[in-house]
Design an enzyme around this catalytic site. Sequence first.
Site, short mmCIF file in Angstrom:
data_model
loop_
_atom_site.label_atom_id
_atom_site.label_comp_id
_atom_site.label_asym_id
_atom_site.label_seq_id
_atom_site.Cartn_x
_atom_site.Cartn_y
_atom_site.Cartn_z
N CYS A 139 5.21 4.43 2.00
CA CYS A 139 4.86 5.53 1.11
C CYS A 139 6.13 6.28 0.73
O CYS A 139 6.97 6.56 1.59
CB CYS A 139 3.88 6.47 1.82
SG CYS A 139 3.32 7.85 0.81
N HIS B 169 -4.57 3.11 -1.68
CA HIS B 169 -3.53 3.97 -1.09
C HIS B 169 -3.32 5.21 -1.97
O HIS B 169 -3.29 6.34 -1.47
CB HIS B 169 -2.23 3.16 -0.95
CG HIS B 169 -1.07 3.93 -0.45
ND1 HIS B 169 -0.49 3.68 0.77
CD2 HIS B 169 -0.34 4.94 -1.00
CE1 HIS B 169 0.54 4.51 0.95
NE2 HIS B 169 0.64 5.28 -0.13
N GLU B 170 -3.18 4.99 -3.28
CA GLU B 170 -2.92 6.11 -4.19
C GLU B 170 -4.15 7.00 -4.36
O GLU B 170 -4.02 8.22 -4.44
CB GLU B 170 -2.41 5.61 -5.54
CG GLU B 170 -1.10 4.83 -5.48
CD GLU B 170 0.02 5.51 -4.71
OE1 GLU B 170 0.09 6.76 -4.70
OE2 GLU B 170 0.85 4.81 -4.11
N HIS C 297 -4.35 9.46 -1.64
CA HIS C 297 -3.51 10.64 -1.86
C HIS C 297 -4.27 11.72 -2.62
O HIS C 297 -4.11 12.91 -2.34
CB HIS C 297 -2.25 10.28 -2.67
CG HIS C 297 -1.12 9.76 -1.85
ND1 HIS C 297 -0.49 10.51 -0.89
CD2 HIS C 297 -0.48 8.57 -1.88
CE1 HIS C 297 0.49 9.80 -0.35
NE2 HIS C 297 0.51 8.61 -0.92
#
Length: 182
Positions: free
Chosen positions: A100, A142-143, A146
Amino acid sequence: MPIKPLVILPDPILREISKPVEHIDSTIQQLADDMLETMYNAGGIGLAAIQVGIPLRMLVVDVSIFTSIFEPDAPQDPIIVINPEILWLSDERNICMEGCLSIPGYSAEVERPKRLCIRYRNREGEQKEIEADNILATCLQHEIDHLNGCLFIDHLSKVKRNMVIRKFEKRAKENNLEKEIL
């Protein structure tokens, strides 16, 4: 296109839940361009707006460095994703090594669904859907994490996660940054 500074762990903004983009206009389009430039400059394959300090439900990904070799049928252009909604996740799982840009120098194996389908708006405001698997599916998950205040280390054991958090809190303290307990 200006390169934006990256938000680094333990900055508490990384734990904020991002708000939907209300209007896709030239400001949002410029932000998308700046995010791509920032991501490329940092050597990443994905970046969420929250990682440049902007709590909006927006992300960019470009996994072509991997897919051009290993998955030639996958999208080969950058993807700008605004207000993503996960429509489904596969039961089949995949383990990928993740890193990351907000946790520089650390990577770990993370297990996630192998495939997913998302609905989103593109840079022009058009509604799109994409089915993705392998590296693109992992990157999108993953994004999107966030945008929900979740980091990839949250998918690790508590011991590993706490070790990483302590390391970055110590680094922040050494750099005279504000210490924040996550």
